[in-house]
Design a protein around this motif. Structure first.
Motif, PDB file in Angstrom:
ATOM      1  N   GLY A 163       0.792  -1.232   0.000  1.00 34.43           N
ATOM      2  CA  GLY A 163       0.000   0.000   0.000  1.00 34.43           C
ATOM      3  C   GLY A 163       0.815   1.268   0.000  1.00 34.43           C
ATOM      4  N   MET A 164       2.124   1.177   0.338  1.00 34.39           N
ATOM      5  CA  MET A 164       2.924   2.397   0.435  1.00 34.39           C
ATOM      6  C   MET A 164       4.269   2.311  -0.281  1.00 34.39           C
ATOM      7  SD  MET A 164       5.162   0.940   2.557  1.00 34.39           S
ATOM      8  CE  MET A 164       6.280   2.122   3.303  1.00 34.39           C
ATOM      9  N   GLY A 165       4.522   1.164  -0.920  1.00 33.45           N
ATOM     10  CA  GLY A 165       5.833   0.925  -1.518  1.00 33.45           C
ATOM     11  C   GLY A 165       6.182   1.847  -2.680  1.00 33.45           C
ATOM     12  N   LYS A 166       5.179   2.559  -3.228  1.00 37.66           N
ATOM     13  CA  LYS A 166       5.455   3.468  -4.350  1.00 37.66           C
ATOM     14  C   LYS A 166       5.733   4.893  -3.870  1.00 37.66           C
ATOM     15  CE  LYS A 166       4.070   0.015  -6.964  1.00 37.66           C
ATOM     16  NZ  LYS A 166       5.068  -0.984  -7.325  1.00 37.66           N
ATOM     17  N   SER A 167       5.807   5.090  -2.553  1.00 35.93           N
ATOM     18  CA  SER A 167       6.108   6.429  -2.027  1.00 35.93           C
ATOM     19  C   SER A 167       7.485   6.868  -2.499  1.00 35.93           C
ATOM     20  CB  SER A 167       6.091   6.409  -0.495  1.00 35.93           C
ATOM     21  OG  SER A 167       4.840   5.966  -0.025  1.00 35.93           O
ATOM     22  N   LYS A 168       7.647   8.197  -2.682  1.00 33.71           N
ATOM     23  CA  LYS A 168       8.907   8.680  -3.237  1.00 33.71           C
ATOM     24  C   LYS A 168      10.061   8.495  -2.246  1.00 33.71           C
ATOM     25  CE  LYS A 168      10.508  12.261  -6.292  1.00 33.71           C
ATOM     26  NZ  LYS A 168      10.895  13.643  -5.992  1.00 33.71           N
ATOM     27  N   ASN A 169       9.862   8.907  -1.032  1.00 35.14           N
ATOM     28  CA  ASN A 169      10.885   8.704   0.009  1.00 35.14           C
ATOM     29  C   ASN A 169      10.256   7.960   1.178  1.00 35.14           C
ATOM     30  OD1 ASN A 169      13.306  10.590  -0.779  1.00 35.14           O
ATOM     31  ND2 ASN A 169      11.437  11.765  -1.153  1.00 35.14           N
ATOM     32  N   ILE A 170      10.935   6.921   1.621  1.00 33.30           N
ATOM     33  CA  ILE A 170      10.414   6.173   2.773  1.00 33.30           C
ATOM     34  C   ILE A 170      11.392   6.314   3.931  1.00 33.30           C
ATOM     35  CG2 ILE A 170       9.778   3.876   3.641  1.00 33.30           C
ATOM     36  CD1 ILE A 170       8.909   3.182   0.747  1.00 33.30           C
ATOM     37  N   ILE A 171      10.852   6.753   5.066  1.00 30.97           N
ATOM     38  CA  ILE A 171      11.667   6.957   6.263  1.00 30.97           C
ATOM     39  C   ILE A 171      11.113   6.040   7.355  1.00 30.97           C
ATOM     40  CG2 ILE A 171      12.349   8.645   8.039  1.00 30.97           C
ATOM     41  CD1 ILE A 171      11.174  10.177   4.933  1.00 30.97           C
ATOM     42  N   ALA A 172      11.974   5.242   7.971  1.00 29.79           N
ATOM     43  CA  ALA A 172      11.487   4.293   8.977  1.00 29.79           C
ATOM     44  C   ALA A 172      12.219   4.489  10.299  1.00 29.79           C
ATOM     45  CB  ALA A 172      11.691   2.866   8.488  1.00 29.79           C
ATOM     46  N   ILE A 173      11.455   4.509  11.373  1.00 28.07           N
ATOM     47  CA  ILE A 173      12.049   4.524  12.714  1.00 28.07           C
ATOM     48  C   ILE A 173      11.496   3.312  13.461  1.00 28.07           C
ATOM     49  CG2 ILE A 173      12.350   5.817  14.871  1.00 28.07           C
ATOM     50  CD1 ILE A 173      11.803   8.384  13.326  1.00 28.07           C
ATOM     51  N   ASN A 174      12.393   2.436  13.892  1.00 25.35           N
ATOM     52  CA  ASN A 174      11.961   1.206  14.555  1.00 25.35           C
ATOM     53  C   ASN A 174      13.085   0.710  15.461  1.00 25.35           C
ATOM     54  OD1 ASN A 174      11.112  -1.563  15.094  1.00 25.35           O
ATOM     55  ND2 ASN A 174       9.706  -1.301  13.366  1.00 25.35           N
ATOM     56  N   LYS A 175      12.684   0.173  16.613  1.00 24.93           N
ATOM     57  CA  LYS A 175      13.673  -0.350  17.571  1.00 24.93           C
ATOM     58  C   LYS A 175      14.376  -1.590  17.037  1.00 24.93           C
ATOM     59  CE  LYS A 175      11.204  -0.613  21.382  1.00 24.93           C
ATOM     60  NZ  LYS A 175      10.635  -0.584  22.731  1.00 24.93           N
ATOM     61  N   ASP A 176      13.618  -2.374  16.247  1.00 27.28           N
ATOM     62  CA  ASP A 176      14.120  -3.654  15.764  1.00 27.28           C
ATOM     63  C   ASP A 176      14.923  -3.471  14.482  1.00 27.28           C
ATOM     64  OD1 ASP A 176      14.570  -6.200  14.873  1.00 27.28           O
ATOM     65  OD2 ASP A 176      12.455  -6.693  14.527  1.00 27.28           O
ATOM     66  N   ALA A 177      16.245  -3.642  14.601  1.00 31.88           N
ATOM     67  CA  ALA A 177      17.117  -3.436  13.435  1.00 31.88           C
ATOM     68  C   ALA A 177      16.825  -4.421  12.312  1.00 31.88           C
ATOM     69  CB  ALA A 177      18.581  -3.557  13.865  1.00 31.88           C
ATOM     70  N   GLU A 178      16.155  -5.547  12.646  1.00 30.86           N
ATOM     71  CA  GLU A 178      15.867  -6.579  11.647  1.00 30.86           C
ATOM     72  C   GLU A 178      14.518  -6.355  10.953  1.00 30.86           C
ATOM     73  OE1 GLU A 178      18.133  -8.979  10.962  1.00 30.86           O
ATOM     74  OE2 GLU A 178      19.381  -7.884  12.397  1.00 30.86           O
ATOM     75  N   ALA A 179      13.778  -5.312  11.344  1.00 35.73           N
ATOM     76  CA  ALA A 179      12.439  -5.101  10.772  1.00 35.73           C
ATOM     77  C   ALA A 179      12.524  -4.960   9.252  1.00 35.73           C
ATOM     78  CB  ALA A 179      11.798  -3.854  11.384  1.00 35.73           C
ATOM     79  N   PRO A 180      11.650  -5.676   8.516  1.00 33.85           N
ATOM     80  CA  PRO A 180      11.696  -5.634   7.046  1.00 33.85           C
ATOM     81  C   PRO A 180      11.491  -4.236   6.456  1.00 33.85           C
ATOM     82  CG  PRO A 180      10.084  -7.284   7.819  1.00 33.85           C
ATOM     83  CD  PRO A 180      10.615  -6.591   9.028  1.00 33.85           C
TER      84      PRO A 180
END
Lengths: 315, 253
Positions: A272-289
């Motif tokens: 649903g969001m993979g076509k976004s121009k820039n994707i920024i992720a903040i997550n505690k889990d370094a292994e998160a996909p």
């Protein structure tokens, strides 16, 4: 002719209609572009529509005051038959994809669903569409009479044509609706609509609680003027309304920036969001996909980083 | 009354998708019953359990031999019998609705349950097209359903929120998340399912002729920057991210 069923809300033409006009212009199909406006008290919508179409057909009838799949299918089919349309374009909204298949069956037409691009190859109309959770782009084609739905956000909104198209009133014989609506709840948000937002801040279960969601996801969205999204897990848990859900069974979005807070990145969400121009992720889990599809990733605690972001964005 | 539940088989969401030639190749992929259809199977069982006069619940699948597995899953969940129109040809939803309508009529069905959206082809058309072929109304994106006599009531999602509805059978209902929590087949039920009828139908009976051709398929990959920022110092990380948003992505002022 190319027949487009206009989408409109609250007396205004929807952006999706202008996108469908572009789709029609790019389709390579011949004939005048005709917009069909279905509704009640739609004079203003018809005037807006005339600016982008060769002609506008207006069905201003009390039976069309509210949408109903069977009524919309009957109306569209009658006009397509009378106008000898070879291409019928319908919006890829929830309602559009609900009645368009009925139109295809009534017209005995081929159905190309949720197109992101249209072109002609000889007699065939070719459509690109996303399949397999938006991991594959397939090109499909059909000959002859074709009904197409167009995925919202895939085409640039059309600019006005040279001269305004003529408007004609049409009368229709419509069936009585068999589904009775006994109640309605409209999910309204004071924020910018997800499908129109340039920036979206989305929260997942990693945010921790509904209170944290309000504090961090809504807080950051408000400080930078963004829309608010949620993952399915968050909606299933009852933290947020379904209207905010992004993903396979929610909304498809493609903003300039998508900021995912505590989102793990299940494939259904990515679709649903993979076509976004820039994707920024903040997550505690370094292994998160989610980090695999991110342009910028921060491995860290949302509780610490987001307040710092809100603070810094105010400076 | 008889209920028809439509069942498709799709690759598991985590399965790797690959392309051979011009089309998607599912060789070796784990295939499962489409989750959206599973809500429909579960709902049929719950309608019967809630006291509705349901005589038979029939599962229908159209597809290659291995689709039998999805039908066996439905039988193990509690469906009474299954029909498999076995074909290796890939038909679009509007074409498939011809077969659905014929089966519904032959089996004296008054309610069809089908997933609102296909997990592989993303189509939402099968329910609506089947309803049109039968001349029935449809309720799409349903997340609450009750049956009293021949009156269906419930709630479903629409463009700008959700609606409560009421309609009279016959009807087509498309299902989605939130409607129920599908049950897992138990071992005794899996054993019992092996004895249930799984009828094979000849596709020629239904005279299906596809109108949509697949020309090409490509895996979409988009190179991402994958720049990682150290989050140990929250202030520094926030500052760095804001600068990227302002100067590189240019999405905030």
């Amino acid at each position: 002719m190319i027949l487009i069923v206009a989408e409109h809300t609250a007396g205004k033409l929807a952006k999706a209609t202008l996108e469908m006009v572009t789709a029609a212009r790019e389709s390579g199909r011949e004939g005048p572009i005709t917009l069909l406006v279905l509704g009640q008290n739609v004079a203003a919508v018809a005037t807006e529509a005339a600016a982008v179409a060769d002609q506008v057909l207006v069905a201003d009838l009390p039976q069309l005051a509210t949408y109903n799949a069977e009524v919309w299918a009957a109306a569209t089919t009658q006009i397509a038959q009378e106008g000898e349309a070879h291409t019928v374009i319908i919006g890829g909204s929830r309602s559009g994809r609900e009645y368009a298949p009925r139109v295809a069956v009534k017209l005995d037409a081929a159905y190309l669903e949720d197109a992101t691009r249209l072109s002609s190859n000889g007699a065939a109309l070719q459509a690109q569409r996303y399949t397999y959770l938006a991991r594959v782009t397939e090109t499909v084609e059909a000959d002859g009479l074709v009904v197409v739905t167009v995925k919202p956000g895939s085409f640039a909104p059309a600019a006005p044509a040279g001269a305004a198209g003529e408007q004609y009133d049409v009368d229709l014989t419509l069936p009585a609706p068999r589904v009775q609506v006994t109640g309605k709840s409209v999910e309204k948000s004071s924020r910018v609509a997800l499908t129109e937002a340039d920036v979206i801040v989305t929260g997942g279960r990693g945010v921790g609680s509904p209170e944290n969601f309000a504090k961090y996801v809504e807080g950051l969205a408000d400080s930078i003027g963004a829309g608010v999204g949620a993952t399915r897990a968050v909606v299933d848990a009852g933290w947020r309304p379904y209207a905010e859900q992004v993903g396979q069974t929610g909304k498809t979005v493609q903003p300039k920036a998508y900021i995912a807070l505590g989102v793990s990145g299940a494939v259904q969400h990515l679709s649903g969001m993979g076509k976004s121009k820039n994707i920024i992720a903040i997550n505690k889990d370094a292994e998160a996909p989610i980090f695999k599809v991110a342009d910028y990733g921060i491995v860290g605690d949302v509780n610490e980083i987001v307040p710092a972001l809100i603070e810094a964005s105010r400076k | 009354m008889n209920i028809l539940t439509l069942v498709r088989q799709v690759p598991d969401a985590e399965a790797r998708v690959k392309i051979s030639g011009q089309s998607v190749d599912l060789d070796g992929a784990t295939l499962v019953i489409d989750g959206m259809d599973e809500y429909g199977v579960e709902e049929a069982l719950r309608l019967r359990e809630s006291g509705a006069p349901v005589e038979q619940i029939i599962a229908l699948a159209i597809g290659p031999k291995k689709v039998e597995d999805a039908l066996r899953t439905s039988l193990a969940m509690g469906v009474d019998r299954a029909i498999h129109i076995e074909t290796d040809e890939k038909f679009d939803a509007v074409t498939l609705s011809r077969a659905v309508a014929q089966v519904a009529q032959a089996e004296n069905v008054t309610l069809i349950l089908v997933g609102g959206q296909e997990a592989d082809w993303d189509s939402q058309a099968l329910g609506a097209a089947s309803a049109e072929r039968l001349g029935w109304p449809q309720l799409t994106w349903t997340n609450e359903l009750k049956l009293d006599g021949d009156t269906l009531t419930g709630r479903h999602d629409v463009d700008d929120g959700n609606e409560s509805f009421s309609a009279t059978l016959p009807a087509v209902v498309t299902t989605q998340q939130g409607l129920n929590e599908p049950r897992y087949p138990t071992l005794p039920n899996i054993m019992k399912a092996k004895k249930k009828e799984l009828r094979k139908d000849d596709p020629a009976t239904y005279q299906l002729q596809g109108r949509v051709r697949t020309v090409n398929a490509e895996i979409q990959t988009r190179a991402r920057l994958n720049k990682m920022i150290d989050g140990k110092d929250a202030q520094a990380a926030a500052q760095q991210l804001l600068e990227l948003l302002r100067n590189e992505a240019k999405v905030i002022a």
